[in-house]
Design a protein around this motif. Structure first.
Motif, short mmCIF file in Angstrom:
data_model
loop_
_atom_site.label_atom_id
_atom_site.label_comp_id
_atom_site.label_asym_id
_atom_site.label_seq_id
_atom_site.Cartn_x
_atom_site.Cartn_y
_atom_site.Cartn_z
N LYS A 39 0.80 -1.23 0.00
CA LYS A 39 0.00 0.00 0.00
C LYS A 39 0.83 1.28 0.00
N PRO A 40 1.87 1.43 0.83
CA PRO A 40 2.65 2.68 0.82
C PRO A 40 3.25 2.94 -0.55
N TRP A 41 3.15 4.17 -1.02
CA TRP A 41 3.54 4.45 -2.40
C TRP A 41 5.04 4.29 -2.63
N ARG A 42 5.86 4.62 -1.65
CA ARG A 42 7.29 4.46 -1.83
C ARG A 42 7.68 2.98 -1.87
N ASP A 43 7.04 2.17 -1.03
CA ASP A 43 7.31 0.73 -1.05
C ASP A 43 6.87 0.12 -2.38
N LEU A 44 5.71 0.56 -2.88
CA LEU A 44 5.23 0.06 -4.16
C LEU A 44 6.16 0.47 -5.29
N SER A 45 6.60 1.72 -5.26
CA SER A 45 7.52 2.20 -6.29
C SER A 45 8.84 1.43 -6.25
N LEU A 46 9.32 1.13 -5.05
CA LEU A 46 10.55 0.34 -4.93
C LEU A 46 10.35 -1.07 -5.48
N ALA A 47 9.20 -1.66 -5.17
CA ALA A 47 8.92 -3.01 -5.67
C ALA A 47 8.86 -3.03 -7.20
N LEU A 48 8.42 -1.94 -7.80
CA LEU A 48 8.35 -1.86 -9.26
C LEU A 48 9.69 -1.49 -9.88
N THR A 49 10.59 -0.90 -9.08
CA THR A 49 11.89 -0.50 -9.59
C THR A 49 12.90 -1.64 -9.56
N ILE A 50 12.82 -2.50 -8.56
CA ILE A 50 13.79 -3.60 -8.41
C ILE A 50 13.89 -4.47 -9.66
N PRO A 51 12.76 -4.85 -10.32
CA PRO A 51 12.89 -5.67 -11.53
C PRO A 51 13.66 -4.99 -12.66
N SER A 52 13.77 -3.66 -12.65
CA SER A 52 14.50 -2.98 -13.73
C SER A 52 15.98 -3.32 -13.70
N PHE A 53 16.51 -3.80 -12.56
CA PHE A 53 17.92 -4.19 -12.51
C PHE A 53 18.18 -5.44 -13.33
N LEU A 54 17.11 -6.17 -13.67
CA LEU A 54 17.27 -7.33 -14.55
C LEU A 54 17.65 -6.93 -15.96
N LEU A 55 17.48 -5.66 -16.29
CA LEU A 55 17.88 -5.19 -17.61
C LEU A 55 19.38 -5.36 -17.84
N ILE A 56 20.15 -5.45 -16.75
CA ILE A 56 21.59 -5.69 -16.89
C ILE A 56 21.83 -7.02 -17.59
N ILE A 57 20.99 -8.00 -17.30
CA ILE A 57 21.11 -9.30 -17.97
C ILE A 57 20.84 -9.14 -19.46
N HIS A 58 19.86 -8.32 -19.79
CA HIS A 58 19.55 -8.09 -21.20
C HIS A 58 20.73 -7.45 -21.92
N LEU A 59 21.41 -6.53 -21.24
CA LEU A 59 22.55 -5.86 -21.87
C LEU A 59 23.66 -6.86 -22.19
N TYR A 60 23.77 -7.90 -21.42
CA TYR A 60 24.82 -8.90 -21.64
C TYR A 60 24.47 -9.83 -22.80
N PHE A 61 23.23 -10.26 -22.88
CA PHE A 61 22.85 -11.28 -23.85
C PHE A 61 22.30 -10.70 -25.16
N LEU A 62 21.73 -9.50 -25.11
CA LEU A 62 21.13 -8.94 -26.32
C LEU A 62 22.21 -8.55 -27.32
N VAL A 63 21.98 -8.88 -28.58
CA VAL A 63 22.96 -8.59 -29.62
C VAL A 63 22.47 -7.44 -30.50
N GLU A 64 23.41 -6.87 -31.25
CA GLU A 64 23.04 -5.84 -32.20
C GLU A 64 22.31 -6.48 -33.38
N SER A 65 21.44 -5.68 -34.01
CA SER A 65 20.66 -6.19 -35.13
C SER A 65 21.56 -6.43 -36.34
N PRO A 66 21.65 -7.67 -36.84
CA PRO A 66 22.46 -7.92 -38.05
C PRO A 66 21.98 -7.11 -39.25
#
Length: 599
Positions: free
Chosen positions: A303-330
């Protein structure tokens, strides 16, 4: 798309470094390598890469990994775009109190009864009666009430916010919303709306900016910048100590949302084979409603807005995995003349030296530097400025592309406008915020499934026309329904939303297929910018014009959608058509020297 189809659509010669004139030994070498690598007839260096890409893009593990890596980041957009519903939820009631009276033993109800216009019968009041409350502090409630009752005339009203000695009381648990934290009510209500507008502003500028960056510097490079910005903006939004930083964080989230959507979408669209392109492009849009459903579940428990915002922000750190595996478009690399790197992306190893040498003979020094990933020589500033605007000149430089671009600008704007207008007009449909967001996500999922089924049997142009026509009819039929019949009106609005959401997915795919690789993301970015013009206009149409007559917003949308349906008929059909790489391949059908896009 077969290798023969690719060859048919590839101009001869091409500017990006394809070898079209080789010696007989080189041709034999190319043929052997080509046959060994792809099993297709001999061809040039670029054709070898395209044939290899075609094989990988029709069901390989590489394709499925790319699909997942491109799909999942957009779930974050479903988080943050709809999180405003929960972060800025209004309190059940709010009213003005006087700390001095509370200190002398007055209750909240006593203060409201004597200070609020209408007494205890009104909720959500922004003003108080202009009594001498310092005098009341030396009296008890009964004496003060008797004194005010004996006054011949009641005083005027004055605002509560920002007045010394007054403070606003909110009937809402502490920390549940940004509204009590920064008093975003009454005359400051516009500041509450600005929190959502900030996101749209960010998406407005981010769409075109990341589109141009993606076409100029690559899909992955643009995505990398957006991913970093997403993480930083999410943290800033969550821990912002002041309102200005909250807005800055929301602008960053909006801008980066475009950066994690359009470059991956372009990467997926231009590298997936015809066999999977249609359904994968539509399935790409499932990530947004999935994010909305996860948001509704998370907001139910947090319910608290800061806790909810934090819960929605944490998954964005998974984008680091995408940066490692994602390739440039041939395909993007090929459009920029970087055959060597494209070869490594497709085949997983360096190209044979003999094949590279035969290709280099046809390259200019600048193209050769690009192909070898070597920085180009310094050029004058005026030339660099001209090059930086090349994507715009290519997009609007020919009548065919200019016409498509202008029509796409209009259809995207109308689609976004109607999507948000129907959402705002259908507020009676939601029993509570969680149910509303979950229902909206469910409707969007149904609409995307509908798009996939229809596109399996019909073309992009006919599907867009029919869905636009259906949505326009649903929105205009509202005119025939009495205002008192709220259930029918809301149902029609949601049916219209179903059509709008479905056509949004089709329009996105159609736009990506209509423009060449070198300007594809620029076209998508500018179209998205126009879409955000519609999303920013929607609240004003609903709030201002809706006050004049309840049917005006839906009528405007219905009429605009029908116009979009007519303009869509001017587009070319792109189903089962090979994608083009260069703007010069897109010419008017009356031009005899080049083959136009297949209709």
């Amino acid at each position: 798309m077969s290798g023969d189809e690719i060859k048919k659509d590839a101009p001869e010669p091409v500017e990006n470094g394809s070898a079209t004139a080789t010696t007989e030994p080189e041709q034999q070498l190319n043929g052997k390598l080509h046959s060994l690598e792809t099993g297709t007839p001999p061809g040039d260096f670029k054709q070898l890469i395209l044939d290899g890409l075609e094989k990988k893009s029709n069901g390989s593990l590489w394709l499925w990994l790319m699909f997942i890596l491109c799909l999942t980041p957009n779930i974050l957009n479903g988080f943050h775009v709809s999180s405003y519903v929960f972060l800025s939820q209004m309190p059940a009631n709010y009213y003005c109190v006087m700390p001095d009276l509370l200190a002398h033993g007055w209750t909240h109800d006593e203060i409201r009864n004597i200070s609020t216009p209408g007494g205890l019968t009104r909720n959500g009041t922004c003003t108080v009666l202009d009594w001498d409350y310092a005098r009341f502090a030396n009296m008890n409630y009964v004496d003060a009430l008797a004194w005010t009752t004996g006054v011949a005339s009641r005083p005027g009203e004055r605002t509560c916010l920002g007045v010394p000695g007054f403070q606003m009381h909110y009937e809402q648990p502490a920390g549940y919303s940004i509204v009590p934290e920064w008093d975003l009510i009454c005359e400051r209500t516009a500041y509450r709306s600005t929190v959502q507008v900030a996101l749209s502003i960010g998406k407005f500028f981010g769409a075109s900016t990341f589109g141009i960056l993606s076409d100029k510097y690559g899909r992955k490079s643009s995505f990398t910048i957006a991913a970093i910005l997403y993480i930083v903006s999410g943290v800033l939004t969550t821990f912002s100590p002041v309102y200005a930083l909250l807005l800055l964080g929301r602008i960053g989230l909006g801008a980066s949302a475009s950066g994690v959507f359009y470059p991956p979408f372009a990467l997926l669209t231009e590298n997936v084979g015809v066999r999977h392109r249609s359904w994968m492009s539509i399935a790409f849009n499932f990530s947004y409603p999935i994010g909305m459903l996860i948001l509704a579940a998370a907001a139910y428990y947090i319910k608290p807005w800061r806790d909810l915002s934090l819960a929605l922000t944490i998954p964005s750190f998974l984008l680091i995995i995408h940066l490692y595996f994602l390739v440039e478009s041939p395909r993007w690399l090929l459009s920029k003349g970087r055959e060597r790197r494209a070869y490594r992306m497709v085949f997983g190893r360096k190209p044979p030296a003999e094949l590279c040498d035969s290709s280099d003979k046809e390259l200019s020094p600048e193209e050769l530097a690009a192909a070898k990933d070597v920085p180009e020589p310094k050029v004058p500033f005026s030339v660099r400025v001209k090059r930086s605007c090349s994507e715009f000149t290519k997009l609007y430089g020919t009548p065919a592309l200019c016409r498509r671009a202008l029509i796409c600008h209009f259809t995207w704007c109308v689609t976004s406008l109607c999507y948000y207008v129907t959402a705002l007009n259908a507020d009676n449909f939601a029993a509570n915020r969680n149910v509303y967001v979950a229902t909206t996500g469910t409707v969007d999922i149904i609409s995307y499934i509908l798009s996939m089924v229809v596109l399996a049997y019909f073309g992009r142009k006919s599907t867009s026309f029919c869905l636009f026509l259906y949505a326009g009819i649903c929105l205009l039929v509202v005119l025939a329904i009495p205002k008192e019949n709220t259930t029918v009106i809301v149902t029609l609005a949601m049916l219209g939303r179903l059509g709008i959401s479905a056509v949004y997915a089709v329009v996105t795919l159609h736009t990506a297929e209509m423009f060449p690789t070198e300007i594809r993301n620029t076209a998508l970015g500018i179209c998205s910018t126009m879409a955000h013009v519609g999303s920013m206009a929607a609240p004003y149409i609903v709030d201002l014009l809706g006050q004049l007559a309840w049917w005006i917003p839906s009528t405007i949308c219905g009429t605009a959608v029908l116009l979009a349906a007519l303009f869509t008929l001017m587009h070319p059909e792109t189903k089962s058509v090979a994608l083009k790489d260069h703007a010069k391949q897109e010419v008017e059908p009356t031009t005899p020297d080049r083959e136009p896009m297949k209709q």
